[in-house]
Design a protein around this motif. Structure first.
Motif, mmCIF file in Angstrom:
data_model
loop_
_atom_site.group_PDB
_atom_site.id
_atom_site.type_symbol
_atom_site.label_atom_id
_atom_site.label_comp_id
_atom_site.label_asym_id
_atom_site.label_seq_id
_atom_site.Cartn_x
_atom_site.Cartn_y
_atom_site.Cartn_z
ATOM 1 N N LYS A 19 0.836 -1.196 0.000
ATOM 2 C CA LYS A 19 0.000 0.000 0.000
ATOM 3 C C LYS A 19 0.876 1.252 0.000
ATOM 4 N N ARG A 47 2.340 1.825 -3.344
ATOM 5 C CA ARG A 47 1.331 2.349 -4.262
ATOM 6 C C ARG A 47 1.145 3.847 -4.047
ATOM 7 N N LEU A 54 4.089 5.668 -5.457
ATOM 8 C CA LEU A 54 4.027 5.686 -6.916
ATOM 9 C C LEU A 54 3.014 6.714 -7.396
ATOM 10 N N LEU A 55 1.859 6.724 -6.727
ATOM 11 C CA LEU A 55 0.815 7.676 -7.106
ATOM 12 C C LEU A 55 1.290 9.103 -6.911
ATOM 13 N N LEU A 109 3.712 9.964 -9.641
ATOM 14 C CA LEU A 109 3.047 10.173 -10.925
ATOM 15 C C LEU A 109 2.308 11.502 -10.963
ATOM 16 N N VAL A 146 4.654 14.220 -11.469
ATOM 17 C CA VAL A 146 5.067 14.317 -12.872
ATOM 18 C C VAL A 146 3.952 14.919 -13.713
ATOM 19 N N LEU A 168 -5.854 11.692 -17.012
ATOM 20 C CA LEU A 168 -6.208 11.382 -15.631
ATOM 21 C C LEU A 168 -7.715 11.379 -15.468
ATOM 22 N N SER A 169 -8.350 12.326 -16.128
ATOM 23 C CA SER A 169 -9.778 12.476 -15.908
ATOM 24 C C SER A 169 -10.623 12.114 -17.105
#
Lengths: 116, 277
Positions: free
Chosen positions: A5, A8, A11-12, A15, A18, A34-35
């Motif tokens: 977790k 994750r 990483l999120l 990202l 970025v 993303l959306s």
């Protein structure tokens, strides 16, 4: 110890870090996507979930029914031919083949629940 | 749990897209193009306060059997943002109307002249979510015509790609290929009008991978409408029935009592009574 977790989340966060400057710099795609990833329409997904539920019920050999107080009240999607409508105590029922049914709406469809 | 999964999916999407954007131009361009086309379509739909469209719906027989829905139907959909929606579905021997008036949702079965109403307030998106969660169904095309299709649809999508151009009725269209958890979809969007023309959904989690098809026509954006157009006035003689909550469709655990009203024969005592055959 870093959990899955935790990885994750990292990483999120990376990202997103970025994605934001990319969007600010006018690099198309990252923030937009993303959306804006897409699927089908509600009906499609609704049908999918409904199908999954019913397949699940059939897989375990259960008749489609409404449950109340530990009892199952089976229902059907269309009345037998030759049914007749009766009103008892202000409630409308349908009678056919020796059974009495009461209409309800289940998952957006009209069904006829067998009255005990 | 669902929210967590959706977040995970979005995160995965970001990873894929972010990776593609920097590693390889070709896939990113395809996805980017698809996203731009979808965004343009969504923007056009959401910027219009009122939307009307006709749609022909066709589903493979296995889906019809499993859902209890007719194989073919004609839909007349009207939306007045943010909270009003009306869908009239006409099939062989069946006419159904779904109305969301901002305060309640009503399903009317015109043939049997019966209806069920439940108090559900909020935007079309709120009502769609609540209907799905509490009653196990959603308004036809509700997500496509929602106030925020990018959110409502995006939550359920794993990836999207551009499938090239196609010509329908002599007009150029874009094909968008969408992948979801249980179903994939191909959405064909008019290049000129930026509006959906076709949608074919394949249910890959169902044996035989059956399909559901929509053909759209007669888009009318910005047509004059009044709130009263979405008010429900029961037809003469219509009977009100119960809308059964979804939890009543599963056997209850020992500690859980479903919210559905059990069917009961009415007698003088008001209690269910066994009738002689």
């Amino acid at each position: 110890m870093i959990t899955t977790k935790g990885k994750r989340r990292k990483l999120l966060a990376l990202l997103l870090a970025v994605a934001e400057p990319c969007a600010a710099a006018g690099i198309t795609g990252v923030a937009v996507l993303l959306s804006s990833t897409v699927a089908a329409a509600q009906t499609a997904w609704g049908v999918s979930r409904r199908t999954a539920r019913r397949t699940s019920r059939r897989t375990v050999g259960r008749q489609e029914a409404i449950y109340h107080g530990g009892a199952a009240y089976p229902y059907i999607y269309s009345l037998p031919l030759g049914y007749r409508t009766v009103v008892v105590g202000g409630t409308t029922y349908y009678e056919a083949e020796g059974e009495r049914y009461e209409a309800k709406i289940v998952e957006g469809q009209t069904v006829y629940v067998q009255v005990p | 749990m669902t929210t967590k999964r959706n977040v995970a999916l979005v995160a995965t999407g970001v990873a894929i897209v972010a990776g593609a954007a920097f590693a390889s131009a070709a896939p990113a361009n395809g996805e980017r193009r698809a996203a731009e086309i979808f965004r343009g379509m969504a923007s056009k739909l959401t910027q219009s306060k009122t939307v009307q469209v006709d749609a022909e719906r066709q589903m493979d027989p296995v889906l019809a059997r499993q859902t209890g829905m007719p194989e073919r139907a004609s839909l007349d959909v009207a939306v007045m943002r943010p909270d009003l929606m009306r869908v009239r579905t006409v099939a062989a021997n069946d006419v159904r109307v779904l109305l969301a008036d901002g305060q309640k949702v009503t399903v009317l079965d015109e043939k049997m002249n019966l209806y069920a109403s439940v108090p559900l307030s909020g935007s079309i998106d709120d009502v769609s979510d609540a209907l799905e969660k509490r009653f196990g169904f959603a308004p036809p095309l509700g997500e496509l015509l929602s106030n925020d299709p990018q959110r409502s649809i995006g939550e359920r999508t794993r990836s999207m790609a551009y499938g090239g151009e196609t010509t329908i009725d002599g007009k150029r269209h874009h094909r968008l290929l969408l992948k979801g958890e249980r179903a994939d979809a191909e959405l064909t969007v008019s290049a000129e009008e930026q509006l959906p023309k076709l949608m074919v959904v394949t249910f890959k989690d169902t044996p035989g991978s059956p399909k559901l098809r929509f053909t759209f026509s007669g888009w009318r954006l910005g047509a004059p409408m009044e709130r009263s157009d979405f008010a429900f006035d029961p037809p003469k003689g219509a009977r009100q029935v119960e809308m059964v909550p979804v939890e009543a469709l599963e056997p209850p655990s020992a500690s859980q009592e479903p919210a559905a009203t059990p069917p009961a024969r009415q007698g003088n005592s008001g209690k269910p009574e066994r009738r002689g055959r």
